[in-house]
Design a protein around this motif. Structure first.
Motif, PDB file in Angstrom:
ATOM      1  N   ALA A  32       0.829  -1.204   0.000  1.00 18.89           N
ATOM      2  CA  ALA A  32       0.000   0.000   0.000  1.00 18.89           C
ATOM      3  C   ALA A  32       0.866   1.259   0.000  1.00 18.89           C
ATOM      4  O   ALA A  32       0.535   2.260  -0.647  1.00 18.89           O
ATOM      5  CB  ALA A  32      -0.929  -0.007   1.209  1.00 18.89           C
ATOM      6  N   ALA A  33       1.994   1.200   0.731  1.00 19.64           N
ATOM      7  CA  ALA A  33       2.902   2.340   0.775  1.00 19.64           C
ATOM      8  C   ALA A  33       3.517   2.627  -0.591  1.00 19.64           C
ATOM      9  O   ALA A  33       3.936   3.757  -0.871  1.00 19.64           O
ATOM     10  CB  ALA A  33       4.006   2.093   1.802  1.00 19.64           C
ATOM     11  N   GLU A  34       3.548   1.600  -1.455  1.00 16.02           N
ATOM     12  CA  GLU A  34       4.058   1.760  -2.817  1.00 16.02           C
ATOM     13  C   GLU A  34       2.967   2.234  -3.778  1.00 16.02           C
ATOM     14  O   GLU A  34       3.195   2.346  -4.974  1.00 16.02           O
ATOM     15  CB  GLU A  34       4.637   0.435  -3.319  1.00 16.02           C
ATOM     16  CG  GLU A  34       5.880  -0.028  -2.583  1.00 16.02           C
ATOM     17  CD  GLU A  34       7.056   0.913  -2.790  1.00 16.02           C
ATOM     18  OE1 GLU A  34       7.327   1.266  -3.949  1.00 16.02           O
ATOM     19  OE2 GLU A  34       7.687   1.305  -1.784  1.00 16.02           O
ATOM     20  N   GLY A  35       1.784   2.498  -3.244  1.00 21.95           N
ATOM     21  CA  GLY A  35       0.706   3.043  -4.067  1.00 21.95           C
ATOM     22  C   GLY A  35      -0.350   2.053  -4.502  1.00 21.95           C
ATOM     23  O   GLY A  35      -1.255   2.408  -5.264  1.00 21.95           O
ATOM     24  N   ALA A  36      -0.274   0.817  -4.034  1.00 20.99           N
ATOM     25  CA  ALA A  36      -1.255  -0.193  -4.440  1.00 20.99           C
ATOM     26  C   ALA A  36      -2.526  -0.105  -3.613  1.00 20.99           C
ATOM     27  O   ALA A  36      -2.515   0.356  -2.462  1.00 20.99           O
ATOM     28  CB  ALA A  36      -0.655  -1.589  -4.314  1.00 20.99           C
ATOM     29  N   GLU A  37      -3.602  -0.562  -4.207  1.00 20.49           N
ATOM     30  CA  GLU A  37      -4.867  -0.718  -3.485  1.00 20.49           C
ATOM     31  C   GLU A  37      -4.931  -2.163  -3.012  1.00 20.49           C
ATOM     32  O   GLU A  37      -4.817  -3.088  -3.817  1.00 20.49           O
ATOM     33  CB  GLU A  37      -6.029  -0.408  -4.418  1.00 20.49           C
ATOM     34  CG  GLU A  37      -7.380  -0.418  -3.749  1.00 20.49           C
ATOM     35  CD  GLU A  37      -8.460   0.043  -4.716  1.00 20.49           C
ATOM     36  OE1 GLU A  37      -9.100  -0.847  -5.324  1.00 20.49           O
ATOM     37  OE2 GLU A  37      -8.632   1.256  -4.881  1.00 20.49           O
ATOM     38  N   VAL A  38      -5.100  -2.348  -1.708  1.00 20.17           N
ATOM     39  CA  VAL A  38      -4.966  -3.675  -1.109  1.00 20.17           C
ATOM     40  C   VAL A  38      -6.308  -4.218  -0.645  1.00 20.17           C
ATOM     41  O   VAL A  38      -7.101  -3.511  -0.021  1.00 20.17           O
ATOM     42  CB  VAL A  38      -3.979  -3.610   0.082  1.00 20.17           C
ATOM     43  CG1 VAL A  38      -4.003  -4.899   0.881  1.00 20.17           C
ATOM     44  CG2 VAL A  38      -2.574  -3.315  -0.419  1.00 20.17           C
ATOM     45  N   THR A  39      -6.557  -5.482  -0.972  1.00 20.93           N
ATOM     46  CA  THR A  39      -7.717  -6.226  -0.456  1.00 20.93           C
ATOM     47  C   THR A  39      -7.179  -7.443   0.284  1.00 20.93           C
ATOM     48  O   THR A  39      -6.283  -8.130  -0.215  1.00 20.93           O
ATOM     49  CB  THR A  39      -8.624  -6.702  -1.599  1.00 20.93           C
ATOM     50  OG1 THR A  39      -9.036  -5.577  -2.372  1.00 20.93           O
ATOM     51  CG2 THR A  39      -9.853  -7.419  -1.058  1.00 20.93           C
ATOM     52  N   TRP A  40      -7.738  -7.716   1.463  1.00 23.54           N
ATOM     53  CA  TRP A  40      -7.191  -8.779   2.293  1.00 23.54           C
ATOM     54  C   TRP A  40      -8.277  -9.771   2.701  1.00 23.54           C
ATOM     55  O   TRP A  40      -9.316  -9.380   3.230  1.00 23.54           O
ATOM     56  CB  TRP A  40      -6.540  -8.178   3.544  1.00 23.54           C
ATOM     57  CG  TRP A  40      -5.970  -9.170   4.505  1.00 23.54           C
ATOM     58  CD1 TRP A  40      -5.473 -10.399   4.226  1.00 23.54           C
ATOM     59  CD2 TRP A  40      -5.827  -9.004   5.919  1.00 23.54           C
ATOM     60  NE1 TRP A  40      -5.022 -11.016   5.365  1.00 23.54           N
ATOM     61  CE2 TRP A  40      -5.230 -10.177   6.426  1.00 23.54           C
ATOM     62  CE3 TRP A  40      -6.137  -7.972   6.803  1.00 23.54           C
ATOM     63  CZ2 TRP A  40      -4.944 -10.351   7.783  1.00 23.54           C
ATOM     64  CZ3 TRP A  40      -5.851  -8.143   8.153  1.00 23.54           C
ATOM     65  CH2 TRP A  40      -5.261  -9.319   8.631  1.00 23.54           C
ATOM     66  N   PHE A  41      -8.009 -11.049   2.438  1.00 22.26           N
ATOM     67  CA  PHE A  41      -8.869 -12.140   2.908  1.00 22.26           C
ATOM     68  C   PHE A  41      -8.136 -12.820   4.051  1.00 22.26           C
ATOM     69  O   PHE A  41      -7.191 -13.588   3.844  1.00 22.26           O
ATOM     70  CB  PHE A  41      -9.157 -13.118   1.761  1.00 22.26           C
ATOM     71  CG  PHE A  41     -10.005 -12.520   0.684  1.00 22.26           C
ATOM     72  CD1 PHE A  41     -11.387 -12.653   0.714  1.00 22.26           C
ATOM     73  CD2 PHE A  41      -9.427 -11.775  -0.341  1.00 22.26           C
ATOM     74  CE1 PHE A  41     -12.179 -12.071  -0.275  1.00 22.26           C
ATOM     75  CE2 PHE A  41     -10.202 -11.193  -1.330  1.00 22.26           C
ATOM     76  CZ  PHE A  41     -11.586 -11.332  -1.300  1.00 22.26           C
ATOM     77  N   ASP A  42      -8.563 -12.517   5.279  1.00 18.26           N
ATOM     78  CA  ASP A  42      -7.870 -13.006   6.475  1.00 18.26           C
ATOM     79  C   ASP A  42      -8.402 -14.369   6.910  1.00 18.26           C
ATOM     80  O   ASP A  42      -9.199 -14.993   6.206  1.00 18.26           O
ATOM     81  CB  ASP A  42      -7.985 -11.986   7.616  1.00 18.26           C
ATOM     82  CG  ASP A  42      -9.435 -11.726   8.021  1.00 18.26           C
ATOM     83  OD1 ASP A  42     -10.359 -12.426   7.537  1.00 18.26           O
ATOM     84  OD2 ASP A  42      -9.653 -10.813   8.848  1.00 18.26           O
ATOM     85  N   GLY A  43      -7.942 -14.816   8.068  1.00 11.80           N
ATOM     86  CA  GLY A  43      -8.346 -16.129   8.558  1.00 11.80           C
ATOM     87  C   GLY A  43      -9.847 -16.290   8.680  1.00 11.80           C
ATOM     88  O   GLY A  43     -10.400 -17.341   8.324  1.00 11.80           O
TER      89      GLY A  43
END
Length: 200
Positions: A32-43
């Motif tokens: 994200a710090a590099e400019g990406a949009e992040v989606t996370w599928f956690d436990g």
């Protein structure tokens, strides 16, 4: 304005806030710090997925959300604990949902950079699990990033989303950064074009 890169994180365990989840968080924050949009599928999200089988998306909203996120992704970061020397069933089940993309224009993970993270209590499990994950990504036509983070997670090493081991933390951040770097290069100059489904 250029389209933002979408990076999808998949990983965790049945225990909220596990070492695996926190390790993945560190890598995704770096992305994200590099400019990406992040989606996370956690436990918790992975636990909500039924066992993969053809037609499962008809009865699983979480499964549909995962597959759509993968379809739109420019890169992935996958994190698994090392259970008995290999990838956990929970994470493997989530990866099996990628089968839903087998007839897409971009088949499976074709051309996508994939960062890999393993956490385990012993070094042997980190190595064998990382090798297994690389084999899975290759089978799905993805590109494992040069660095795969193999973390021997000792008690207290991860706390509040941070890692007390500077070397391990740097590895995890580099995984996230490499996924974004390779996704950006791939998007700017795609040198290999997908030819669609291939008979296995």
């Amino acid at each position: 304005m250029p389209e933002k890169l979408s990076i999808v994180g998949i990983g965790g365990t049945t225990s909220p806030g596990s070492s695996t989840e926190q390790a993945l968080q560190i890598a995704l924050r770096a992305a994200a710090a590099e400019g990406a949009e992040v989606t996370w599928f956690d436990g918790a999200a992975l636990c909500a997925l039924p066992h993969y089988a053809p037609g499962v998306l008809d009865r699983s909203e979480e499964g549909r959300r995962l597959v759509e996120a993968v379809r739109e992704a420019h890169g992935l970061v996958i994190a698994s604990p090392g259970y008995h020397g290999s990838i956990s069933g929970l994470v493997k089940n989530a990866i099996d949902y990628v089968e839903e993309t087998s007839k897409d224009a971009r088949v499976y993970l074709d051309g996508l950079p994939v960062g890999l993270i393993v956490t385990a209590y012993g070094w042997q499990a980190t190595g064998s699990t990382l090798a297994t994950m690389r084999s899975i990504v290759h089978a799905l036509r993805g590109w494992p990033t040069p660095l795969g983070a193999a973390i021997r997670a000792v008690s207290g090493m991860f706390r509040d989303g941070q890692c007390t081991d500077a070397g391990a933390s740097s590895q995890l951040e580099l995984v996230g950064k490499q996924v974004v770097e390779f996704a950006r290069l791939r998007k700017a100059a795609p040198s290999i074009l997908s030819t669609g489904p291939v008979e296995e």
